[in-house]
Motif scaffolding. Structure first.
Motif, PDB file in Angstrom:
ATOM      1  N   ILE A  39       0.839  -1.197   0.000  1.00 51.51           N
ATOM      2  CA  ILE A  39       0.000   0.000   0.000  1.00 51.51           C
ATOM      3  C   ILE A  39       0.874   1.247   0.000  1.00 51.51           C
ATOM      4  O   ILE A  39       0.669   2.178  -0.797  1.00 51.51           O
ATOM      5  CB  ILE A  39      -0.933   0.007   1.229  1.00 51.51           C
ATOM      6  N   ALA A  40       1.855   1.268   0.886  1.00 52.97           N
ATOM      7  CA  ALA A  40       2.722   2.440   1.004  1.00 52.97           C
ATOM      8  C   ALA A  40       3.496   2.697  -0.280  1.00 52.97           C
ATOM      9  O   ALA A  40       3.644   3.848  -0.720  1.00 52.97           O
ATOM     10  CB  ALA A  40       3.682   2.261   2.171  1.00 52.97           C
ATOM     11  N   THR A  41       3.995   1.643  -0.913  1.00 58.27           N
ATOM     12  CA  THR A  41       4.747   1.810  -2.146  1.00 58.27           C
ATOM     13  C   THR A  41       3.857   2.346  -3.257  1.00 58.27           C
ATOM     14  O   THR A  41       4.264   3.208  -4.041  1.00 58.27           O
ATOM     15  CB  THR A  41       5.390   0.482  -2.572  1.00 58.27           C
ATOM     16  N   GLY A  42       2.621   1.854  -3.348  1.00 60.94           N
ATOM     17  CA  GLY A  42       1.690   2.380  -4.338  1.00 60.94           C
ATOM     18  C   GLY A  42       1.370   3.839  -4.108  1.00 60.94           C
ATOM     19  O   GLY A  42       1.358   4.648  -5.040  1.00 60.94           O
ATOM     20  N   VAL A  43       1.118   4.209  -2.852  1.00 61.31           N
ATOM     21  CA  VAL A  43       0.841   5.603  -2.526  1.00 61.31           C
ATOM     22  C   VAL A  43       2.042   6.478  -2.855  1.00 61.31           C
ATOM     23  O   VAL A  43       1.909   7.540  -3.480  1.00 61.31           O
ATOM     24  CB  VAL A  43       0.470   5.750  -1.036  1.00 61.31           C
ATOM     25  N   ALA A  44       3.215   6.035  -2.452  1.00 67.74           N
ATOM     26  CA  ALA A  44       4.423   6.824  -2.672  1.00 67.74           C
ATOM     27  C   ALA A  44       4.688   7.034  -4.158  1.00 67.74           C
ATOM     28  O   ALA A  44       5.033   8.136  -4.594  1.00 67.74           O
ATOM     29  CB  ALA A  44       5.617   6.144  -2.006  1.00 67.74           C
ATOM     30  N   ALA A  45       4.540   5.982  -4.941  1.00 68.26           N
ATOM     31  CA  ALA A  45       4.742   6.097  -6.375  1.00 68.26           C
ATOM     32  C   ALA A  45       3.777   7.098  -6.981  1.00 68.26           C
ATOM     33  O   ALA A  45       4.141   7.893  -7.852  1.00 68.26           O
ATOM     34  CB  ALA A  45       4.572   4.727  -7.028  1.00 68.26           C
ATOM     35  N   CYS A  46       2.554   7.072  -6.520  1.00 69.62           N
ATOM     36  CA  CYS A  46       1.525   7.960  -7.058  1.00 69.62           C
ATOM     37  C   CYS A  46       1.791   9.418  -6.700  1.00 69.62           C
ATOM     38  O   CYS A  46       1.788  10.293  -7.556  1.00 69.62           O
ATOM     39  CB  CYS A  46       0.164   7.514  -6.537  1.00 69.62           C
ATOM     40  N   VAL A  47       2.027   9.697  -5.428  1.00 70.41           N
ATOM     41  CA  VAL A  47       2.123  11.102  -5.008  1.00 70.41           C
ATOM     42  C   VAL A  47       3.430  11.751  -5.440  1.00 70.41           C
ATOM     43  O   VAL A  47       3.476  12.968  -5.665  1.00 70.41           O
ATOM     44  CB  VAL A  47       1.943  11.261  -3.482  1.00 70.41           C
ATOM     45  N   THR A  48       4.489  10.979  -5.574  1.00 72.47           N
ATOM     46  CA  THR A  48       5.757  11.590  -5.955  1.00 72.47           C
ATOM     47  C   THR A  48       5.905  11.692  -7.462  1.00 72.47           C
ATOM     48  O   THR A  48       6.289  12.735  -7.985  1.00 72.47           O
ATOM     49  CB  THR A  48       6.944  10.795  -5.379  1.00 72.47           C
ATOM     50  N   ALA A  49       5.592  10.637  -8.170  1.00 73.84           N
ATOM     51  CA  ALA A  49       5.751  10.648  -9.625  1.00 73.84           C
ATOM     52  C   ALA A  49       4.584  11.302 -10.326  1.00 73.84           C
ATOM     53  O   ALA A  49       4.726  11.827 -11.426  1.00 73.84           O
ATOM     54  CB  ALA A  49       5.936   9.224 -10.147  1.00 73.84           C
ATOM     55  N   GLY A  50       3.417  11.302  -9.687  1.00 71.60           N
ATOM     56  CA  GLY A  50       2.243  11.867 -10.328  1.00 71.60           C
ATOM     57  C   GLY A  50       2.066  13.356 -10.114  1.00 71.60           C
ATOM     58  O   GLY A  50       1.148  13.973 -10.661  1.00 71.60           O
ATOM     59  N   GLY A  51       2.925  13.980  -9.307  1.00 74.29           N
ATOM     60  CA  GLY A  51       2.826  15.410  -9.109  1.00 74.29           C
ATOM     61  C   GLY A  51       1.686  15.847  -8.226  1.00 74.29           C
ATOM     62  O   GLY A  51       1.311  17.015  -8.208  1.00 74.29           O
ATOM     63  N   ILE A  52       1.126  14.910  -7.453  1.00 75.87           N
ATOM     64  CA  ILE A  52      -0.032  15.245  -6.634  1.00 75.87           C
ATOM     65  C   ILE A  52       0.328  16.229  -5.534  1.00 75.87           C
ATOM     66  O   ILE A  52      -0.400  17.187  -5.272  1.00 75.87           O
ATOM     67  CB  ILE A  52      -0.663  13.964  -6.046  1.00 75.87           C
ATOM     68  N   ALA A  53       1.475  16.032  -4.883  1.00 73.95           N
ATOM     69  CA  ALA A  53       1.868  16.934  -3.798  1.00 73.95           C
ATOM     70  C   ALA A  53       2.038  18.353  -4.308  1.00 73.95           C
ATOM     71  O   ALA A  53       1.588  19.320  -3.707  1.00 73.95           O
ATOM     72  CB  ALA A  53       3.156  16.439  -3.156  1.00 73.95           C
ATOM     73  N   THR A  54       2.696  18.500  -5.468  1.00 74.54           N
ATOM     74  CA  THR A  54       2.910  19.820  -6.034  1.00 74.54           C
ATOM     75  C   THR A  54       1.597  20.495  -6.385  1.00 74.54           C
ATOM     76  O   THR A  54       1.367  21.657  -6.093  1.00 74.54           O
ATOM     77  CB  THR A  54       3.778  19.707  -7.294  1.00 74.54           C
ATOM     78  N   ALA A  55       0.686  19.722  -6.983  1.00 75.79           N
ATOM     79  CA  ALA A  55      -0.599  20.287  -7.382  1.00 75.79           C
ATOM     80  C   ALA A  55      -1.422  20.705  -6.181  1.00 75.79           C
ATOM     81  O   ALA A  55      -2.055  21.763  -6.173  1.00 75.79           O
ATOM     82  CB  ALA A  55      -1.365  19.261  -8.232  1.00 75.79           C
ATOM     83  N   HIS A  56      -1.419  19.865  -5.125  1.00 68.66           N
ATOM     84  CA  HIS A  56      -2.209  20.183  -3.932  1.00 68.66           C
ATOM     85  C   HIS A  56      -1.711  21.436  -3.246  1.00 68.66           C
ATOM     86  O   HIS A  56      -2.486  22.296  -2.868  1.00 68.66           O
ATOM     87  CB  HIS A  56      -2.169  19.004  -2.965  1.00 68.66           C
ATOM     88  N   ARG A  57      -0.407  21.593  -3.141  1.00 70.40           N
ATOM     89  CA  ARG A  57       0.128  22.749  -2.436  1.00 70.40           C
ATOM     90  C   ARG A  57       0.003  24.024  -3.254  1.00 70.40           C
ATOM     91  O   ARG A  57       0.074  25.121  -2.734  1.00 70.40           O
ATOM     92  CB  ARG A  57       1.592  22.497  -2.086  1.00 70.40           C
TER      93      ARG A  57
END
Length: 259
Positions: free
Chosen positions: A239-257
């Motif tokens: 679960i953690a690896t899937g989440v990490a791959a998504c939020v870091t490579a998908g640009g989610i953190a950058t978009a949210h902030r």
């Protein structure tokens, strides 16, 4: 397994690039230098489903769903932190005041995952006795599933993250269930992702959000598996690896902030 992800979502996932592992992608994403690096590390909110007062379903042997949820959520938090992410555990004491308080407490996170364990409708239950106590069970369905809301502020990112989690789990040998297609519209049948549009924790979230059902605790054999610490650990790591791959490579953190 890469064929389980549709083309429109696949380009965002490290799993679709055979030269890189998901863990490697996370490491690269977190290596940007500079004093603001700590602020750029994605924050993941991990919600423990249900409460002490409303503990959710009861397992085939009489254990409350909340206890299952809390154990797995704690392992997910630890696994995320080992990957270099910041993780916040919501409702660890089981005393959160409302459903609305869950997304409110996760307001500053970049991604929210709510941890649950599944049950079955009463009409499918069979009475039995366990350790001298009357209980009920259903061995009809076993396996995990995931839910997203189209009313979430970022439904596409929510679905992308659900896909990343589901793919990691299946690659590790975890088998999903088709149980929830009976009552929820399916977003991805092979990854057992469904739409739950009006679920408060998903649609009131301020960031992409996924609800994860780890397995069916009314199933007598699966209940024992879901209580096994080693299996919990393996599931949490995927679960953690899937989440990490998504939020870091998908640009989610950058978009949210940037919102």
């Amino acid at each position: 397994m890469d064929t389980l992800v549709t083309t429109s979502r696949c380009h965002r996932l490290p799993e679709c690039q055979p030269r890189w592992s998901a863990v490697g992608a996370v490491a690269l994403a977190l290596m940007s230098p500079g004093p603001a690096q700590a602020q750029q590390i994605p924050v993941i909110a991990v919600d423990v489903g249900h409460t002490l007062a409303a503990p959710g379903a009861t397992s085939a042997r009489g254990r409350a769903e909340f206890e299952f949820n809390r154990e797995l959520a704690g392992r997910v938090v630890a696994a995320l932190e080992r990957l270099g992410l910041r993780a916040e555990l919501i409702n660890a004491d089981g005393r959160i005041e409302s459903l609305q308080a869950r997304p409110a407490r996760a307001a500053d996170a970049d991604f929210l995952i709510s941890i649950h364990h599944d049950s079955v409708s009463e009409r499918y239950l069979t009475p039995w006795e366990w350790e001298g106590m009357p209980r009920d069970f259903s061995d009809l369905w076993a396996g995990h599933s995931l839910f997203v809301s189209r009313n979430n502020p970022d439904p596409d990112a929510s679905l992308t993250c659900a896909s990343a989690i589901g793919l990691r789990l299946q690659r590790a040998g975890f088998v999903p269930t088709d149980k929830n297609r009976i009552r929820r519209e399916t977003a991805d049948a092979q990854l057992a992702i469904h739409y739950y549009d009006n679920l408060v924790v998903l649609y009131r979230a301020r960031q992409p959000a996924v609800l994860f059902e780890a397995g069916v605790i009314k199933h007598r054999d699966e209940e024992l598996l879901l209580r096994d610490p080693d299996r919990q650990q393996r599931m949490a790591e995927e679960i953690a690896t899937g989440v990490a791959a998504c939020v870091t490579a998908g640009g989610i953190a950058t978009a949210h902030r940037a919102d």
